[in-house]
Design a protein around this motif. Structure first.
Motif, PDB file in Angstrom:
ATOM      1  N   MET A 214     -10.306 -13.671  -1.957  1.00 11.68           N
ATOM      2  CA  MET A 214     -10.330 -12.716  -0.849  1.00 11.68           C
ATOM      3  C   MET A 214      -9.444 -11.499  -1.139  1.00 11.68           C
ATOM      4  O   MET A 214      -9.733 -10.399  -0.667  1.00 11.68           O
ATOM      5  CB  MET A 214      -9.908 -13.397   0.454  1.00 11.68           C
ATOM      6  CG  MET A 214     -10.845 -14.509   0.891  1.00 11.68           C
ATOM      7  SD  MET A 214     -12.559 -13.948   1.111  1.00 11.68           S
ATOM      8  CE  MET A 214     -12.476 -13.226   2.750  1.00 11.68           C
ATOM      9  N   ASP A 215      -8.336 -11.698  -1.888  1.00 12.83           N
ATOM     10  CA  ASP A 215      -7.524 -10.543  -2.320  1.00 12.83           C
ATOM     11  C   ASP A 215      -8.391  -9.605  -3.159  1.00 12.83           C
ATOM     12  O   ASP A 215      -8.349  -8.381  -2.987  1.00 12.83           O
ATOM     13  CB  ASP A 215      -6.327 -10.995  -3.177  1.00 12.83           C
ATOM     14  CG  ASP A 215      -5.333 -11.878  -2.426  1.00 12.83           C
ATOM     15  OD1 ASP A 215      -4.201 -11.447  -2.200  1.00 12.83           O
ATOM     16  OD2 ASP A 215      -5.701 -13.017  -2.050  1.00 12.83           O
ATOM     17  N   HIS A 216      -9.179 -10.213  -4.062  1.00 10.18           N
ATOM     18  CA  HIS A 216     -10.021  -9.393  -4.949  1.00 10.18           C
ATOM     19  C   HIS A 216     -11.146  -8.716  -4.157  1.00 10.18           C
ATOM     20  O   HIS A 216     -11.465  -7.548  -4.386  1.00 10.18           O
ATOM     21  CB  HIS A 216     -10.580 -10.249  -6.083  1.00 10.18           C
ATOM     22  CG  HIS A 216      -9.508 -10.741  -7.003  1.00 10.18           C
ATOM     23  ND1 HIS A 216      -8.967  -9.967  -7.996  1.00 10.18           N
ATOM     24  CD2 HIS A 216      -8.837 -11.918  -7.051  1.00 10.18           C
ATOM     25  CE1 HIS A 216      -8.022 -10.640  -8.626  1.00 10.18           C
ATOM     26  NE2 HIS A 216      -7.913 -11.833  -8.074  1.00 10.18           N
TER      27      HIS A 216
ATOM     28  N   ILE B 259      -2.376   0.495  -3.124  1.00 13.24           N
ATOM     29  CA  ILE B 259      -3.037  -0.483  -2.254  1.00 13.24           C
ATOM     30  C   ILE B 259      -2.515  -1.897  -2.443  1.00 13.24           C
ATOM     31  O   ILE B 259      -2.451  -2.392  -3.571  1.00 13.24           O
ATOM     32  CB  ILE B 259      -4.538  -0.539  -2.623  1.00 13.24           C
ATOM     33  CG1 ILE B 259      -5.195   0.798  -2.401  1.00 13.24           C
ATOM     34  CG2 ILE B 259      -5.256  -1.612  -1.850  1.00 13.24           C
ATOM     35  CD1 ILE B 259      -6.516   0.873  -3.142  1.00 13.24           C
ATOM     36  N   ASP B 260      -2.179  -2.551  -1.367  1.00 15.42           N
ATOM     37  CA  ASP B 260      -2.050  -4.009  -1.397  1.00 15.42           C
ATOM     38  C   ASP B 260      -3.165  -4.576  -0.520  1.00 15.42           C
ATOM     39  O   ASP B 260      -3.126  -4.459   0.703  1.00 15.42           O
ATOM     40  CB  ASP B 260      -0.670  -4.472  -0.898  1.00 15.42           C
ATOM     41  CG  ASP B 260      -0.445  -5.938  -1.235  1.00 15.42           C
ATOM     42  OD1 ASP B 260      -1.429  -6.633  -1.529  1.00 15.42           O
ATOM     43  OD2 ASP B 260       0.717  -6.382  -1.214  1.00 15.42           O
ATOM     44  N   PRO B 261      -4.204  -5.164  -1.153  1.00  8.21           N
ATOM     45  CA  PRO B 261      -5.393  -5.570  -0.383  1.00  8.21           C
ATOM     46  C   PRO B 261      -5.122  -6.720   0.588  1.00  8.21           C
ATOM     47  O   PRO B 261      -5.784  -6.824   1.607  1.00  8.21           O
ATOM     48  CB  PRO B 261      -6.389  -5.988  -1.465  1.00  8.21           C
ATOM     49  CG  PRO B 261      -5.556  -6.327  -2.654  1.00  8.21           C
ATOM     50  CD  PRO B 261      -4.347  -5.435  -2.588  1.00  8.21           C
ATOM     51  N   ILE B 262      -4.188  -7.615   0.237  1.00  7.50           N
ATOM     52  CA  ILE B 262      -3.601  -8.564   1.214  1.00  7.50           C
ATOM     53  C   ILE B 262      -2.122  -8.635   0.892  1.00  7.50           C
ATOM     54  O   ILE B 262      -1.726  -9.140  -0.168  1.00  7.50           O
ATOM     55  CB  ILE B 262      -4.177 -10.000   1.133  1.00  7.50           C
ATOM     56  CG1 ILE B 262      -5.697 -10.023   1.269  1.00  7.50           C
ATOM     57  CG2 ILE B 262      -3.528 -10.870   2.218  1.00  7.50           C
ATOM     58  CD1 ILE B 262      -6.301 -11.438   1.192  1.00  7.50           C
ATOM     59  N   ASP B 263      -1.304  -8.140   1.792  1.00  5.08           N
ATOM     60  CA  ASP B 263       0.139  -8.340   1.663  1.00  5.08           C
ATOM     61  C   ASP B 263       0.460  -9.563   2.525  1.00  5.08           C
ATOM     62  O   ASP B 263       0.075  -9.620   3.693  1.00  5.08           O
ATOM     63  CB  ASP B 263       0.885  -7.104   2.175  1.00  5.08           C
ATOM     64  CG  ASP B 263       2.375  -7.358   2.215  1.00  5.08           C
ATOM     65  OD1 ASP B 263       2.938  -7.670   1.156  1.00  5.08           O
ATOM     66  OD2 ASP B 263       2.965  -7.253   3.305  1.00  5.08           O
ATOM     67  N   GLY B 264       1.147 -10.538   1.911  1.00  7.21           N
ATOM     68  CA  GLY B 264       1.365 -11.801   2.627  1.00  7.21           C
ATOM     69  C   GLY B 264       0.236 -12.780   2.338  1.00  7.21           C
ATOM     70  O   GLY B 264      -0.269 -13.448   3.236  1.00  7.21           O
ATOM     71  N   THR B 265      -0.136 -12.872   1.071  1.00  2.00           N
ATOM     72  CA  THR B 265      -1.240 -13.766   0.676  1.00  2.00           C
ATOM     73  C   THR B 265      -0.971 -15.227   1.058  1.00  2.00           C
ATOM     74  O   THR B 265      -1.889 -15.949   1.452  1.00  2.00           O
ATOM     75  CB  THR B 265      -1.470 -13.661  -0.850  1.00  2.00           C
ATOM     76  OG1 THR B 265      -1.977 -12.365  -1.121  1.00  2.00           O
ATOM     77  CG2 THR B 265      -2.455 -14.686  -1.359  1.00  2.00           C
ATOM     78  N   VAL B 266       0.284 -15.645   0.953  1.00  2.37           N
ATOM     79  CA  VAL B 266       0.589 -17.050   1.275  1.00  2.37           C
ATOM     80  C   VAL B 266       0.340 -17.294   2.765  1.00  2.37           C
ATOM     81  O   VAL B 266      -0.246 -18.308   3.157  1.00  2.37           O
ATOM     82  CB  VAL B 266       2.035 -17.417   0.844  1.00  2.37           C
ATOM     83  CG1 VAL B 266       2.373 -18.838   1.268  1.00  2.37           C
ATOM     84  CG2 VAL B 266       2.189 -17.263  -0.666  1.00  2.37           C
TER      85      VAL B 266
ATOM     86  N   GLY C  67      -3.807  -0.567  -7.558  1.00  2.00           N
ATOM     87  CA  GLY C  67      -3.988  -1.706  -6.646  1.00  2.00           C
ATOM     88  C   GLY C  67      -3.332  -2.939  -7.219  1.00  2.00           C
ATOM     89  O   GLY C  67      -3.300  -3.125  -8.442  1.00  2.00           O
ATOM     90  N   GLU C  68      -2.820  -3.811  -6.352  1.00  2.00           N
ATOM     91  CA  GLU C  68      -2.113  -5.001  -6.840  1.00  2.00           C
ATOM     92  C   GLU C  68      -3.006  -5.879  -7.699  1.00  2.00           C
ATOM     93  O   GLU C  68      -2.548  -6.478  -8.667  1.00  2.00           O
ATOM     94  CB  GLU C  68      -1.552  -5.849  -5.680  1.00  2.00           C
ATOM     95  CG  GLU C  68      -0.877  -7.102  -6.225  1.00  2.00           C
ATOM     96  CD  GLU C  68      -0.087  -7.919  -5.243  1.00  2.00           C
ATOM     97  OE1 GLU C  68      -0.261  -7.744  -4.036  1.00  2.00           O
ATOM     98  OE2 GLU C  68       0.707  -8.747  -5.722  1.00  2.00           O
ATOM     99  N   GLU C  69      -4.282  -5.962  -7.353  1.00  2.00           N
ATOM    100  CA  GLU C  69      -5.161  -6.885  -8.091  1.00  2.00           C
ATOM    101  C   GLU C  69      -5.837  -6.221  -9.286  1.00  2.00           C
ATOM    102  O   GLU C  69      -6.862  -6.700  -9.765  1.00  2.00           O
ATOM    103  CB  GLU C  69      -6.177  -7.528  -7.135  1.00  2.00           C
ATOM    104  CG  GLU C  69      -5.564  -8.217  -5.924  1.00  2.00           C
ATOM    105  CD  GLU C  69      -4.386  -9.147  -6.255  1.00  2.00           C
ATOM    106  OE1 GLU C  69      -4.325  -9.680  -7.380  1.00  2.00           O
ATOM    107  OE2 GLU C  69      -3.513  -9.324  -5.383  1.00  2.00           O
ATOM    108  N   GLY C  70      -5.314  -5.092  -9.738  1.00  2.00           N
ATOM    109  CA  GLY C  70      -5.763  -4.536 -11.013  1.00  2.00           C
ATOM    110  C   GLY C  70      -6.398  -3.167 -10.975  1.00  2.00           C
ATOM    111  O   GLY C  70      -6.603  -2.558 -12.029  1.00  2.00           O
TER     112      GLY C  70
HETATM  113 CA    CA Z   1      -0.901  -8.778  -2.238  1.00  2.00          CA
END
Ligand code: CA
Ligand code: 2AM
Length: 261
Positions: A50-52, A89-96, A73-76
């Motif tokens: 989902m982050d990707h 971009i952080d597509p989900i910050d707080g992934t945990v 972006g964090e995911e590349g």
């Molecule tokens: Ca993130």
């Protein structure tokens, strides 16, 4: 750039980022039954599919509207800017938090120019909260202006922090918290750095500190906190960055810098 065209650019970027963050939030709010997980630096540090997916949506929509902009972006996502504007971009910050279905995860989108971060959006669907700011234009929560708290003593201060993915660093952080906790109102560990910074901006926290933040964790939330009247720095007044972020109103910031920095 003329003042009127700068204002038009800021409004365009804010409107674009807000719409994209809301659409990414809608997609993420439909939780998958199963997660594909890929580990990053350790078992504590991971991204889900989902982050990707969120980063893919955000990048596609930015480039559809502004094809010459750069992207980090964090995911590349990594694209050089031809326009002078680069999105962070952080597509989900707080992934945990997202993975465990806890509140506070958010989509963090900033745009920067040669002078630094120009606009920032942090959207946390589980908190019904969308924060935004532009450089010199103030900070807002769901359209209303916000300001940091006026906490001036540690004893009356509600702080937040986060723990590193690195185990040795966690042990050191535990010792630091043990020394601080008897002297403050309380300490929260909410799990999403961008929202921690925004909570400082809107006075829901008095202060925040954390090590290990990357540019995408800090870009939007840092601008929002500053525009709400916070000082955001590293140790001993150095620039905020991976080594340390301390955010609070000026009086508390001075005390925290003395304690932590
Ligand atoms: Ca993130
Ligand atoms: P992430 O969810 O995008 O990874 C947790 O303390 C908060 O800090 C989260 O917002 C997390 O972002 C961020 N963070 C970034 N780098 C970190 C690191 N090295 N260790 C722990 N948290 C980190």
């Amino acid at each position: 750039m003329k003042q009127s065209s700068q204002l038009a650019l800021v409004n365009e970027l804010l409107e674009l980022a807000e719409g994209i963050a809301q659409r990414a939030g809608e997609m993420l709010s439909i939780r998958p039954e199963n997660f594909d997980i890929n580990e990053k630096s350790s078992a504590r540090d991971f991204a889900t599919h989902m982050d990707h997916a969120s980063e893919k949506l955000i990048v596609a929509e930015i480039l559809a509207a502004r094809c010459d902009d750069g992207i980090i972006g964090e995911e590349g996502a990594n694209r050089e800017s031809k326009s002078g504007i680069t999105w962070v971009i952080d597509p989900i910050d707080g992934t945990v938090n997202y993975f465990y279905n806890l509140p506070g995860w958010n989509i963090s989108i900033a745009a920067k120019d040669s002078q630094g971060v120009l606009i920032g959006i942090v959207y946390a669907p589980t908190l019904n909260s969308l924060w935004h700011a532009s450089r010199g234009g103030g900070a807002f929560l769901n359209g209303r202006p916000i300001h940091v708290s006026n906490a001036r003593v540690l004893e009356d201060s509600l702080l937040a922090t986060g723990f590193s993915y690195d185990v040795a660093e966690r042990v050191r952080q535990g010792e630091q918290i043990a020394a601080l906790i008897p002297r403050v109102r309380d300490i929260r560990r909410l799990g999403a750095a961008a929202v921690d910074l925004c909570h400082v901006a809107s006075g829901s926290l008095d202060g925040y500190f954390e090590t290990g933040l990357k540019e995408w964790d800090l870009a939007a939330g840092g601008l929002i906190a500053r525009e709400a009247g916070a000082l955001v720095s590293g140790r001993k007044g150095s620039p905020a960055g991976e080594a340390m972020v301390i955010a609070a109103g000026p009086a508390l910031h001075a005390l925290l810098t003395e304690e932590i920095g």
